[in-house]
Write a protein that holds these residues in place. Sequence first.
Motif, PDB file in Angstrom:
ATOM      1  N   ALA A   1       3.378   9.264 -10.488  1.00 20.83           N
ATOM      2  CA  ALA A   1       2.211   9.601 -11.145  1.00 20.83           C
ATOM      3  C   ALA A   1       1.905  10.812 -11.757  1.00 20.83           C
ATOM      4  O   ALA A   1       2.271  11.592 -12.373  1.00 20.83           O
ATOM      5  N   HIS A   2       1.194  11.121 -10.317  1.00 23.14           N
ATOM      6  CA  HIS A   2       0.422  12.828 -10.753  1.00 23.14           C
ATOM      7  C   HIS A   2       1.903  13.738 -10.791  1.00 23.14           C
ATOM      8  O   HIS A   2       1.652  14.737 -11.843  1.00 23.14           O
TER       9      HIS A   2
ATOM     10  N   ARG B   1       0.685  -1.183   0.572  1.00 22.07           N
ATOM     11  CA  ARG B   1       0.154   0.353   0.001  1.00 22.07           C
ATOM     12  C   ARG B   1       0.909   1.101   0.155  1.00 22.07           C
ATOM     13  O   ARG B   1       0.747   1.813  -0.614  1.00 22.07           O
ATOM     14  N   THR B   2       2.226   1.573   0.767  1.00 25.28           N
ATOM     15  CA  THR B   2       3.507   2.160   0.684  1.00 25.28           C
ATOM     16  C   THR B   2       3.641   2.510  -0.933  1.00 25.28           C
ATOM     17  O   THR B   2       3.267   3.209  -1.063  1.00 25.28           O
TER      18      THR B   2
ATOM     19  N   ASN C   1       2.313   1.311  -3.143  1.00 22.42           N
ATOM     20  CA  ASN C   1       1.425   1.947  -4.711  1.00 22.42           C
ATOM     21  C   ASN C   1       1.151   3.719  -4.394  1.00 22.42           C
ATOM     22  O   ASN C   1       1.023   3.879  -5.119  1.00 22.42           O
ATOM     23  N   ALA C   2       1.260   4.193  -3.106  1.00 23.89           N
ATOM     24  CA  ALA C   2       0.460   5.715  -2.521  1.00 23.89           C
ATOM     25  C   ALA C   2       1.934   6.015  -3.618  1.00 23.89           C
ATOM     26  O   ALA C   2       1.778   7.151  -4.059  1.00 23.89           O
TER      27      ALA C   2
ATOM     28  N   ILE D   1       3.680   5.269  -5.676  1.00 24.98           N
ATOM     29  CA  ILE D   1       3.894   5.206  -7.385  1.00 24.98           C
ATOM     30  C   ILE D   1       2.910   5.997  -7.693  1.00 24.98           C
ATOM     31  O   ILE D   1       3.197   6.644  -8.714  1.00 24.98           O
ATOM     32  N   GLY D   2       1.221   6.285  -6.725  1.00 20.33           N
ATOM     33  CA  GLY D   2       0.664   7.075  -7.225  1.00 20.33           C
ATOM     34  C   GLY D   2       1.171   8.464  -7.126  1.00 20.33           C
ATOM     35  O   GLY D   2       0.944   9.422  -8.660  1.00 20.33           O
ATOM     36  N   SER D   3       1.319   9.037  -6.090  1.00 18.22           N
ATOM     37  CA  SER D   3       2.367  10.165  -5.882  1.00 18.22           C
ATOM     38  C   SER D   3       3.425  11.095  -7.013  1.00 18.22           C
ATOM     39  O   SER D   3       3.304  11.940  -7.718  1.00 18.22           O
TER      40      SER D   3
END
Length: 129
Positions: free
Chosen positions: A100-101, A90-91, A93-94, A96-98
């Motif tokens: 990517a943003h 989960r960490t 993923n968070a 990677i999401g940041s």
Amino acid sequence: MSIGALAVLVMACALVVLVAFLIPTLLEIRRTAAEFRSVMAQVGQELKPLTQELQQTLAELKVVTEGVAERVDDVKEFMEAVGDTGRNIRTINAVIGSVAHAAAASSAWSTGARVAGKYLMERLIKKRG
């Protein structure tokens, strides 16, 4: 014959009849007791191997139970490791999401800067020209 003698005679007859019925009953009770002893001896002989098997089974069950008890701690540790892995995923993923943003935002800025640069270059070229 007097009433007392008649009463004694009736009692004697009743006693003879009672004994006549009691003798077969007592013989049957005696046979039943002998048969019961025989059955109990047979049951005792058959129960000895059964109790030995039961004791062996209980000993094996005890060994298996001890083995399972030893593995419970391993299973707990494994489940904790799985939980930690889930939290780490989960960490990640968070993060990677940041990223990517941030990459999408910087890509939009760089595209905007390129378009603005081309526009300015075209305007400058037209003015000089």
